[in-house]
Scaffold this active site. Structure first.
Site, mmCIF file in Angstrom:
data_model
loop_
_atom_site.group_PDB
_atom_site.id
_atom_site.type_symbol
_atom_site.label_atom_id
_atom_site.label_comp_id
_atom_site.label_asym_id
_atom_site.label_seq_id
_atom_site.Cartn_x
_atom_site.Cartn_y
_atom_site.Cartn_z
ATOM 1 N N TRP A 100 0.833 -1.214 0.000
ATOM 2 C CA TRP A 100 0.000 0.000 0.000
ATOM 3 C C TRP A 100 0.860 1.253 0.000
ATOM 4 C CZ3 TRP A 100 -4.264 -1.262 -1.975
ATOM 5 C CH2 TRP A 100 -4.915 -2.444 -1.624
ATOM 6 N N ASP A 167 -1.797 6.615 6.309
ATOM 7 C CA ASP A 167 -2.840 5.701 5.860
ATOM 8 C C ASP A 167 -3.095 4.764 7.041
ATOM 9 O OD1 ASP A 167 -4.338 3.638 4.812
ATOM 10 O OD2 ASP A 167 -2.977 3.185 3.147
ATOM 11 N N LYS A 191 -12.062 -1.898 6.297
ATOM 12 C CA LYS A 191 -11.154 -2.736 7.079
ATOM 13 C C LYS A 191 -11.592 -2.823 8.547
ATOM 14 C CE LYS A 191 -8.601 -3.439 3.518
ATOM 15 N NZ LYS A 191 -7.596 -2.531 3.032
HETATM 16 C C1 PLP Z 1 -7.044 -2.005 1.830
HETATM 17 C C2 PLP Z 1 -6.049 -0.937 1.994
HETATM 18 C C3 PLP Z 1 -5.945 0.121 1.071
HETATM 19 C C4 PLP Z 1 -6.800 0.205 -0.170
HETATM 20 O O1 PLP Z 1 -8.063 0.595 0.155
HETATM 21 P P1 PLP Z 1 -9.184 0.873 -0.957
HETATM 22 O O2 PLP Z 1 -10.264 1.479 -0.115
HETATM 23 O O3 PLP Z 1 -9.536 -0.428 -1.567
HETATM 24 O O4 PLP Z 1 -8.634 1.824 -1.936
HETATM 25 C C5 PLP Z 1 -5.000 1.087 1.305
HETATM 26 N N1 PLP Z 1 -4.209 1.053 2.388
HETATM 27 C C6 PLP Z 1 -4.283 0.066 3.310
HETATM 28 C C7 PLP Z 1 -3.369 0.086 4.482
HETATM 29 C C8 PLP Z 1 -5.203 -0.951 3.123
HETATM 30 O O5 PLP Z 1 -5.282 -1.946 4.039
#
Ligand code: PLP
Length: 354
Positions: A100, A167, A191
């Site tokens: 990511w 993030d 998540k």
């Molecule tokens: C799943 C995930 C993403 C991507 O998320 P989307 O909403 O599908 O764009 C980005 N960063 C992390 C840490 C993730 O676990």
């Protein structure tokens, strides 16, 4: 019977969220309309949005004077480019701790210079880099606080002289941190917060005056904030479910309480991985995630036997990501201790059978 859901995302939500949101699909709070059919300008939804925005700050102990919260679309992946579009004027620093982060870096490079100040790629991202220097003139430092795929997390938040962005998709609301160290955080809902379809962004208000270039309206944090996170039709149902999920979290005692439960669950599982000779952990011990637990078999030829036990115990979603292999148990906030104990039982049974 419901399965024990260890999926990395979309993932388990609390039972309260499933019960209340499904009722509201038929009729929201006795108003004679479904949550799916009300206007986003209706007083009912305006209240839902306001509550969701303020609850998110409240849970992280952030003041509404200093921070604002938005529910946007496009997932965390949209944030990879949005943060850079709005705030990368000259150069920004990134720590590469996995797939990511790598994607975030790729997007940022479209807007300016990226300093990759550290990376754990040399060991397939099984650890969090500790020694690095972040140039103080960086527009910001970007980290991925919890690495969903590799099962690592920053146990300490870096101290830096520039704004800190993160993030936090898979770690949001999972543990107490000094959230005021961050200038901007974002999390795809699916998540640890709600269903797919919305992304929580928490941003320092002062930053909204520092957007560094002309940005299309839909990608401007300032415009989304000026319009109270309703510049266009927001994803009504996911935001509603996120609100319910945050209310549930608040009702059980907030981040402090959930962190206790999360650590208990994580310790149980890691203890079994460490004490059962048929398993080995993937992530460096000091960097282990309390949300995504990655592990493998010490003897691959026994895989079918373990998978059979897992299936019988009604355990779902523990296959590892293809870049790591093995297994990954995502033990998000809403996953019960009982589910973790069931998985531990499966591991013990496997050991007995061999
Ligand atoms: C799943 C995930 C993403 C991507 O998320 P989307 O909403 O599908 O764009 C980005 N960063 C992390 C840490 C993730 O676990």
């Amino acid at each position: 019977m419901k399965k024990h859901n260890f999926s990395a995302g979309p993932s388990i939500l609390s039972k309260d969220v499933f019960t209340t949101s499904s009722k509201s699909v038929l009729e929201l709070d006795n108003i004679g309309l479904s949550v799916l059919e009300i206007s986003h300008r209706s007083k009912e939804f305006v209240k839902i949005m306001e509550d969701a925005r303020s609850l998110s700050l409240e849970l992280m102990d952030l003041s509404q004077d200093e921070y604002t919260s938005l529910f946007l679309q496009g997932g965390a992946s949209m944030q990879f480019l949005m943060v850079a579009y709005n705030f990368l004027s000259t150069s920004a620093s990134y720590i590469d701790t996995g797939a990511w982060s790598t994607k975030a870096i790729k997007e940022a490079k479209l807007f300016g210079k990226v300093n990759e100040v550290a990376s754990s790629k040399d060991n397939n991202y099984n650890y969090i880099p500790k020694d690095y220097i972040v140039p103080s003139e960086s527009n910001y430092l970007h980290i991925t606080s919890n690495n969903t795929i590799f099962g690592t997390q920053f146990s300490e938040i870096p101290n830096v002289d520039c704004p800190l962005f993160a993030d936090v998709s898979s770690g949001i609301f999972s543990r107490s941190l000094d959230y005021s160290k961050f200038s901007l955080i974002y999390a795809g809902a699916q998540k640890n917060l709600g269903p797919a379809g919305t992304t929580l962004v928490v941003i320092k208000r002062s930053l909204l005056n520092e957007i560094c270039r002309e940005v299309p309206s839909m990608l401007s944090y300032k415009i989304h904030n000026d319009k109270d996170s309703m510049f266009n039709t927001p994803p009504v149902f996911p935001i509603y479910a996120c609100k319910l999920s945050m209310e549930w979290l608040k009702s059980i005692g907030g981040i402090k309480e959930i962190e206790k439960r999360n650590r208990l669950k994580a310790n149980k599982l890691y203890d079994e991985i460490d004490n059962n000779e048929l398993f080995e952990g993937f992530a460096a011990v000091e960097d282990r995630s309390i949300m995504n637990v990655t592990f493998n078999l010490t003897d691959q030829s026994k895989k079918d036997i373990f998978d059979e036990i897992v299936l019988k115990k009604n355990i779902s979603g523990i296959n590892g990501h293809r870049s790591v292999g093995g297994y990954r148990a995502s033990i998000y906030n809403a996953l019960s201790l009982d589910s973790v104990e069931t998985l531990v039982d499966a591991m013990k049974q496997f050991e007995k059978n061999i």
